[in-house]
Design an enzyme around this catalytic site. Structure first.
Site, mmCIF file in Angstrom:
data_model
loop_
_atom_site.group_PDB
_atom_site.id
_atom_site.type_symbol
_atom_site.label_atom_id
_atom_site.label_comp_id
_atom_site.label_asym_id
_atom_site.label_seq_id
_atom_site.Cartn_x
_atom_site.Cartn_y
_atom_site.Cartn_z
ATOM 1 N N CYS A 161 44.420 46.651 48.335
ATOM 2 C CA CYS A 161 45.192 46.122 47.211
ATOM 3 C C CYS A 161 46.660 46.579 47.286
ATOM 4 O O CYS A 161 46.933 47.748 47.558
ATOM 5 C CB CYS A 161 44.563 46.577 45.896
ATOM 6 S SG CYS A 161 45.396 45.885 44.457
ATOM 7 N N CYS B 277 48.339 51.663 41.457
ATOM 8 C CA CYS B 277 47.615 52.355 40.374
ATOM 9 C C CYS B 277 47.179 53.737 40.877
ATOM 10 O O CYS B 277 46.404 53.840 41.840
ATOM 11 C CB CYS B 277 46.415 51.538 39.938
ATOM 12 S SG CYS B 277 46.815 49.788 39.625
ATOM 13 N N CYS C 194 43.491 54.715 41.713
ATOM 14 C CA CYS C 194 42.576 53.749 42.337
ATOM 15 C C CYS C 194 42.349 53.944 43.837
ATOM 16 O O CYS C 194 43.290 53.899 44.637
ATOM 17 C CB CYS C 194 43.063 52.332 42.088
ATOM 18 S SG CYS C 194 41.841 51.108 42.645
ATOM 19 N N CYS D 218 28.611 41.575 36.711
ATOM 20 C CA CYS D 218 30.065 41.742 36.674
ATOM 21 C C CYS D 218 30.605 41.831 38.102
ATOM 22 O O CYS D 218 30.091 42.616 38.908
ATOM 23 C CB CYS D 218 30.430 43.029 35.939
ATOM 24 S SG CYS D 218 29.734 43.132 34.302
ATOM 25 N N CYS E 87 30.705 38.084 34.378
ATOM 26 C CA CYS E 87 31.952 38.762 34.019
ATOM 27 C C CYS E 87 32.734 38.952 35.318
ATOM 28 O O CYS E 87 32.132 39.194 36.371
ATOM 29 C CB CYS E 87 31.641 40.115 33.382
ATOM 30 S SG CYS E 87 33.127 41.071 32.993
ATOM 31 N N CYS F 147 36.914 41.725 27.937
ATOM 32 C CA CYS F 147 36.448 43.088 28.167
ATOM 33 C C CYS F 147 37.705 43.881 28.507
ATOM 34 O O CYS F 147 38.348 43.617 29.531
ATOM 35 C CB CYS F 147 35.451 43.087 29.325
ATOM 36 S SG CYS F 147 34.964 44.720 29.868
ATOM 37 N N ARG G 153 31.806 50.598 26.028
ATOM 38 C CA ARG G 153 31.095 50.928 27.276
ATOM 39 C C ARG G 153 31.494 52.296 27.802
ATOM 40 O O ARG G 153 32.669 52.572 28.047
ATOM 41 C CB ARG G 153 31.359 49.868 28.339
ATOM 42 C CG ARG G 153 30.615 50.169 29.639
ATOM 43 C CD ARG G 153 30.762 49.075 30.656
ATOM 44 N NE ARG G 153 30.083 47.878 30.227
ATOM 45 C CZ ARG G 153 30.478 46.640 30.531
ATOM 46 N NH1 ARG G 153 31.525 46.458 31.278
ATOM 47 N NH2 ARG G 153 29.806 45.595 30.108
#
Ligand code: SAM
Ligand code: DTB
Ligand code: SF4
Length: 346
Positions: A55, A59, A62, A99, A130, A190, A262
């Protein structure tokens, strides 16, 4: 009268909740929880990384950011057949929500077309769907909705004022814009964040305040505890006090009474007793299965045992939306006799 759904929380309101004596806070949160939810039911979903690593974003938490050396092997988007096989296995294990996560900053239109095909196929198995694919524009959100996508996960991650210390390659407003496109397309939202990244309690309050003051409360609110991964800038961050984590769950429950909260990433590193406190404080959803996207999750046997020890059962039916695994525990049919609608043994 049930606690009202509010969108006008001030920072001082939220900070005052965080500052309550722990038992007082948990009592309030659990009381709100019982007004809207079965206190013994926990929604259980399955998560799959359909496009892993590589990616371009930065972040700081991550393991999938290409710029950090974390050992994550980049993999291109899985084929429809490969995802369907995993979804079918999840369904056979009792899942009803599936998901799918992709390590994209924002998908290209042709990626969205491919994911739409995947969504149609997974939906065809009778599963709720999801996806979390990064930033979306309005057309992309509409394409996914048309394909049968039920939920879109896109997190705010942290408070607006702490965000710039964690991510530099996209702005907070970009996230709010995506959430708007998702809502306008008619997808369920979400949206949550991560705690344990070195933020202050005030900043945790800022994240929850922002979530609760969105035009609509997200149907699901994932609260992730940072999973520290070697090679990421946040590896080595001082861990959050577990009771502060529980407070975060409790405040989320009070601010967003009807949402599913969650208990998301970080359960593998969490004591069972802390998880039990989280369920008492209002968490009513988890990911079930050995893996999150690239990091570990408690093993299935451990979760089955935990549910049994805590007399929890998987959520079977919630309004028209929510979902579950049947295999996690053969729930005892029956009424608890408390008039709360739960199916715990009397
Ligand atoms: N790439 C897309 C995006 O960022 O929107 C979707 C996938 S991304 C991995 C989904 C979410 O996982 C992030 O927003 C973050 O909240 C959470 N996450 C990622 N790494 C994490 C970690 N190490 N610990 C806890 N949560 C994490
Ligand atoms: C969310 O808030 N947490 C999940 C889900 N949405 C996609 C992801 C957690 C990822 C944890 C790090 C990893 O396994 O790579
Ligand atoms: Fe990329 Fe999402 Fe990870 Fe950020 S959280 S680096 S956007 S995969």
């Amino acid at each position: 009268m049930a606690s009202p759904i509010r969108h006008d929380w001030t920072r001082a309101d939220v900070a005052a909740l965080f500052a309550l004596p722990f038992n007082e806070l948990l009592h309030r949160a659990h009381s709100v929880h019982r007004e809207y939810h079965d206190p013994n039911a926990v929604q259980v979903s399955t998560l799959l990384s359909i496009k892993t690593g590589g990616c371009p974003e930065d972040c700081a938490y991550c393991p999938q950011a290409a710029r950090y050396d974390t050992g994550v092997q980049a993999q291109k988007l899985m084929s429809v057949d490969a995802v369907v096989a995993r979804a079918q296995a999840a369904k056979n294990a009792g899942a009803s929500r599936f998901c799918m996560g992709a390590a994209w900053r924002s998908p290209k239109d042709r990626d969205v077309e491919k994911v739409a095909e995947i969504v149609r196929a997974v939906k065809g198995l009778g599963l709720e769907t999801c996806a979390t694919l990064g930033m979306l524009n309005g057309t992309q959100a509409a394409t996914l909705k048309q394909a049968g996508l039920d939920y879109y996960n896109h997190n705010l991650d942290t408070a607006p004022e702490f965000y710039g210390e964690i991510i530099h390659t996209r702005q907070y407003q970009d996230r709010l814009d995506t959430l708007e496109h998702v809502r306008e397309a008619g997808l369920k939202t979400c949206c949550g964040g991560i705690v344990g990244m070195g933020e202050t309690r005030e900043q945790r309050a800022g994240l929850l305040q922002t979530l609760a003051n969105l035009p609509e409360h997200p149907e699901s609110v994932p609260i992730n505890q940072l999973v520290q991964v070697e090679g990421t800038p946040l590896n080595g961050t001082e861990a959050i006090d577990p009771f502060d984590f529980v407070r975060t769950i409790a405040v989320a429950r009070i601010l967003m009474p009807a949402s599913m909260v969650r208990l998301s990433a970080g359960r593998q590193q969490m004591d069972d007793a802390v998880q039990a406190l989280c369920f008492f404080a209002g968490a009513n959803s988890i990911f079930y299965g050995e893996k999150l996207l690239t990091t570990g999750n408690p093993d299935v046997e451990h979760d089955r045992a935990l549910f049994k020890r805590l007399d929890l059962h998987p959520l079977e039916v919630v309004e028209e939306t929510d979902t579950v695994h049947a295999d996690i525990l053969e729930a005892e049919a029956g009424s608890c006799g408390n008039g709360c609608g739960c199916s715990a043994a009397a």
